[in-house]
Write a protein that holds these residues in place. Structure first.
Motif, PDB file in Angstrom:
ATOM      1  N   LYS A   1       0.903  -1.215   0.101  1.00  0.00           N
ATOM      2  CA  LYS A   1      -0.029   0.176  -0.023  1.00  0.00           C
ATOM      3  C   LYS A   1       0.835   1.382  -0.060  1.00  0.00           C
ATOM      4  O   LYS A   1       0.143   2.342   0.143  1.00  0.00           O
ATOM      5  CB  LYS A   1      -1.008   0.048   1.168  1.00  0.00           C
ATOM      6  CG  LYS A   1      -2.059  -1.068   1.215  1.00  0.00           C
ATOM      7  CD  LYS A   1      -2.900  -1.043   2.393  1.00  0.00           C
ATOM      8  CE  LYS A   1      -3.889  -2.289   2.300  1.00  0.00           C
ATOM      9  NZ  LYS A   1      -4.797  -2.227   3.517  1.00  0.00           N
ATOM     10  N   GLY A   2       2.166   1.076   0.096  1.00  0.00           N
ATOM     11  CA  GLY A   2       3.086   2.311  -0.026  1.00  0.00           C
ATOM     12  C   GLY A   2       3.245   3.227   1.102  1.00  0.00           C
ATOM     13  O   GLY A   2       3.446   4.196   1.138  1.00  0.00           O
ATOM     14  N   ILE A   3       2.943   2.556   2.293  1.00  0.00           N
ATOM     15  CA  ILE A   3       2.981   2.883   3.615  1.00  0.00           C
ATOM     16  C   ILE A   3       4.470   3.316   3.922  1.00  0.00           C
ATOM     17  O   ILE A   3       5.080   2.366   3.916  1.00  0.00           O
ATOM     18  CB  ILE A   3       2.110   2.336   4.742  1.00  0.00           C
ATOM     19  CG1 ILE A   3       0.687   2.318   4.509  1.00  0.00           C
ATOM     20  CG2 ILE A   3       2.284   2.734   6.113  1.00  0.00           C
ATOM     21  CD1 ILE A   3      -0.116   1.472   5.155  1.00  0.00           C
ATOM     22  N   THR A   4       4.827   4.407   4.132  1.00  0.00           N
ATOM     23  CA  THR A   4       6.351   4.953   4.410  1.00  0.00           C
ATOM     24  C   THR A   4       6.496   5.714   5.805  1.00  0.00           C
ATOM     25  O   THR A   4       7.560   5.727   6.380  1.00  0.00           O
ATOM     26  CB  THR A   4       6.920   5.712   3.479  1.00  0.00           C
ATOM     27  OG1 THR A   4       6.393   6.779   3.089  1.00  0.00           O
ATOM     28  CG2 THR A   4       6.938   4.706   2.181  1.00  0.00           C
ATOM     29  N   THR A   5       5.476   6.263   6.471  1.00  0.00           N
ATOM     30  CA  THR A   5       5.448   6.901   7.549  1.00  0.00           C
ATOM     31  C   THR A   5       4.720   6.409   8.675  1.00  0.00           C
ATOM     32  O   THR A   5       3.916   5.686   8.484  1.00  0.00           O
ATOM     33  CB  THR A   5       5.039   8.624   7.315  1.00  0.00           C
ATOM     34  OG1 THR A   5       3.327   8.332   7.352  1.00  0.00           O
ATOM     35  CG2 THR A   5       5.700   8.998   5.986  1.00  0.00           C
ATOM     36  N   ALA A   6       5.085   6.865   9.936  1.00  0.00           N
ATOM     37  CA  ALA A   6       4.388   6.379  11.135  1.00  0.00           C
ATOM     38  C   ALA A   6       3.063   6.791  11.120  1.00  0.00           C
ATOM     39  O   ALA A   6       2.003   6.080  11.553  1.00  0.00           O
ATOM     40  CB  ALA A   6       4.948   6.974  12.419  1.00  0.00           C
ATOM     41  N   LYS A   7       2.562   7.900  10.678  1.00  0.00           N
ATOM     42  CA  LYS A   7       1.290   8.345  10.594  1.00  0.00           C
ATOM     43  C   LYS A   7       0.450   7.606   9.792  1.00  0.00           C
ATOM     44  O   LYS A   7      -0.716   7.296   9.970  1.00  0.00           O
ATOM     45  CB  LYS A   7       1.254  10.026  10.448  1.00  0.00           C
ATOM     46  CG  LYS A   7      -0.511  10.523  10.282  1.00  0.00           C
ATOM     47  CD  LYS A   7      -0.307  11.893  10.366  1.00  0.00           C
ATOM     48  CE  LYS A   7       0.388  12.692  11.405  1.00  0.00           C
ATOM     49  NZ  LYS A   7       0.364  14.153  11.008  1.00  0.00           N
ATOM     50  N   GLN A   8       0.917   7.254   8.638  1.00  0.00           N
ATOM     51  CA  GLN A   8       0.142   6.270   7.659  1.00  0.00           C
ATOM     52  C   GLN A   8      -0.062   5.190   8.004  1.00  0.00           C
ATOM     53  O   GLN A   8      -1.127   4.412   8.167  1.00  0.00           O
ATOM     54  CB  GLN A   8       1.077   6.191   6.468  1.00  0.00           C
ATOM     55  CG  GLN A   8       1.000   7.538   5.455  1.00  0.00           C
ATOM     56  CD  GLN A   8       2.052   7.491   4.200  1.00  0.00           C
ATOM     57  OE1 GLN A   8       2.939   6.679   4.476  1.00  0.00           O
ATOM     58  NE2 GLN A   8       1.716   8.155   3.119  1.00  0.00           N
ATOM     59  N   ALA A   9       0.985   4.545   8.927  1.00  0.00           N
ATOM     60  CA  ALA A   9       0.873   3.131   9.410  1.00  0.00           C
ATOM     61  C   ALA A   9      -0.098   3.204  10.651  1.00  0.00           C
ATOM     62  O   ALA A   9      -0.820   2.189  10.719  1.00  0.00           O
ATOM     63  CB  ALA A   9       2.384   2.692  10.157  1.00  0.00           C
TER      64      ALA A   9
END
Length: 575
Positions: free
Chosen positions: A368-376
């Protein structure tokens, strides 16, 4: 920061340029500073420079900057504080007549030599542009050869040409302070604990007198860049003592880089801006202060620190540490996302770490292209709200990998003469070329699946390859050649010690390419075959050592015949 309390479009400002700026400074700004802070702050800098040169002291509203740059007031503010942080602008403010007035002082960039000597700026640039471009810039701004080398200066001094005149001179002393160009990046790292560092350093190891005020600045910058504590910096300083009674900026920077690679990651550290985009105010409503604080913690912490925290301060098990380290080193998942994953799985499973479950979630988040803590954290919250299971990574069907499976078998026989690949069925003409192409583009764990004819590889093989890749910095195609050779050489019984033994042989021969690795394996198999052929017994050799009475014997091998053969044999031996 609350933007409404910081800057309004109607706030007034003036521009001051305390030092003349030249095309050389423009080059430094473009090539060295722009990669660090981005194009928008640099655009603001150049606009202030252009306006300040022709209309210094003129009063403007911030609408002027918004129109000139086609930027919102929040974007102008973020660009301004980025310039302040990097030392290109100094900002002054006063409140007068119910209006805020700002003065922007446009500062020149650091000299190239000082820029590259600064551990924070140089590593920041290195992490942004990569090693090749960094070295090119370093060479570009390095001083060229001295044209005066070998020559003697014959310039006349002032007193050789002019003589003094006794005359009363007016008093020209001015109490005003003369401005000086900046010689260093404005940096105040209050969080670094120098008392703890000094208390942990033995005078016998490092005399305290060596740690000067200049070196303290370097130590603080290096600690900030690599995220090292005072205790960790003590180890760095010990490593930096290459010569007795000598401690320099360059040795500290070199030692910090080596320590970081050994203990944290082989990839260089990066610096990310803490500035929030324009939608920050909307996001602030979505996330409460505690959640934002947790996100900030995940962005800065190391995975082992989060593992220790979720274990209530207890030392985490090594297998758990290796699992999450492999997500970073092998699967290219960012450290903040791994930190959120550790926290989420620990809460979900009451502290238990299940490898398959962790890898399933990690694969889903990476897809899903999750790269930051907030997105995760958003993804984890959405999952908890909807109670949907994470997507499990799918294993390709066997028939989809039949062609690769047969190619790998054929290559094992063609390259190394392994019997397991003798009857491989493939229509590929140039097996070696196609094999090399496959090694270059295939991920190591996918190669394990190909070697298993598309079936899911054994967990022990996955663990072996993952552990090896996490421990040793080896290029992907080389690792694939190693896995392929070891798989067929051990008849499918991969183990870490065997991989390390082969890689150790490569290291002794300084093997760094795929072709060299294949040639090494071919030569080893050839020598091995010759060795066995010399020590084996041919039929001819057997015949030469058999007594003549056995060759001519035509009697059936009954008991009497055997006893007679034994007597004849003893007789032939002189017994």
């Amino acid at each position: 920061m609350q933007l409404l309390n910081e800057l309004h479009p109607v706030d007034r400002f003036t521009i001051h340029i305390p030092f003349p700026l030249s095309s050389y400074e423009r080059k430094l700004i473009t090539l060295l500073y722009q990669p660090l802070i981005g194009p928008e702050p640099i655009s603001l800098y150049f606009l202030l420079w252009a306006e300040g040169e022709d209309f210094e002291g003129q009063d403007y509203a911030h609408y002027h900057l918004m129109k000139g740059l086609d930027m919102s007031i929040s974007a102008v503010f973020n660009a301004r504080i980025s310039l302040e942080a990097i030392g290109l602008i100094r900002t002054y403010k006063k409140d007068q007549d119910n209006m805020r007035h700002f003065a922007y002082e446009v500062m020149p960039p650091l000299e190239a030599r000082r820029f590259f000597d600064d551990p924070l700026l140089s590593m920041f640039l290195f992490s942004k542009i990569g090693e090749k471009t960094y070295r090119n810039l370093l060479q570009r701004f390095s001083p060229k050869s001295d044209p005066k080398a070998g020559m003697q200066e014959v310039s006349r001094q002032f007193t050789d040409v002019y003589q003094p005149i006794k005359q009363q001179m007016p008093n020209t002393q001015d109490d005003s302070i003369t401005a000086e160009k900046p010689k260093d990046l404005p940096f105040f790292y209050r969080d670094f604990n120098f008392p703890l560092l000094m208390s942990g350093l033995s005078e016998a190891l490092i005399p305290h007198k060596l740690i000067t005020s200049e070196l303290k600045i370097t130590i603080a910058k290096v600690a900030f860049m690599y995220g090292l504590s005072a205790i960790e910096m003590k180890n760095v300083l010990i490593m930096a003592m290459e010569n007795p009674d000598e401690l320099t900026q360059s040795t500290i920077k070199k030692a910090a880089s080596e320590y970081y690679k050994l203990t944290v990651s082989k990839q260089p550290p990066t610096i990310s801006s803490m500035l929030q985009p324009e939608q920050a105010q909307e996001e602030a409503q979505e996330w409460d202060s505690k959640q934002l604080e947790l996100i900030e913690y995940f962005e800065k912490a190391k995975p082992i620190e989060v593992l220790t925290a979720v274990n209530e301060g207890k030392q985490p098990f090594q297998k758990d540490v290796e699992l999450f380290e492999s997500l970073v080193t092998l699967y290219d998942i960012s450290i903040p996302v791994v930190n959120v994953l550790i926290h989420y799985v620990s809460l979900k499973n009451k502290g238990r770490i299940n490898q398959n479950y962790v890898e399933a979630i990690a694969a889903d988040w990476r897809a899903k292209g999750i790269t930051t803590a907030k997105q995760a954290m958003s993804e984890a919250r959405e999952f908890m709200d909807h109670k949907t299971a994470p997507v499990q990574p799918k294993v390709a069907k066997a028939e989809n990998m039949r062609e690769e499976f047969e190619l790998l078998r054929a290559a094992a026989y063609k390259l190394y003469a392994f019997e397991a690949g003798k009857n491989a069925q493939t229509a590929i003409v140039d097996i070696e070329k196609t094999f090399k192409e496959l090694m270059q583009k295939t991920e190591p764990l996918k190669l394990l699946q190909m070697l298993a004819d598309g079936k899911e590889p054994f967990s022990k093989d996955v663990k072996t390859v993952t552990q090896f890749a996490a421990s040793y910095d080896i290029e992907k195609s080389l690792l694939n050649v190693l896995i392929h050779y070891a798989h067929y050489s051990s008849e499918g019984n991969l183990n870490l010690a065997f991989l390390e033994a082969i890689a150790g042989g490569w290291r002794k021969q300084d093997i760094q390419t795929m072709d060299a690795a294949i040639a090494y394996g071919q030569n080893y198999q050839k020598v091995k075959t010759q060795k066995y052929s010399k020590t084996s017994y041919s039929n001819q050799a057997k015949t030469q050592h058999v007594p003549d009475w056995i060759k001519t014997s035509k009697k059936p091998l009954d008991k009497q015949s055997l006893e007679e053969m034994e007597r004849n044999y003893k007789k032939s031996q002189g017994k």
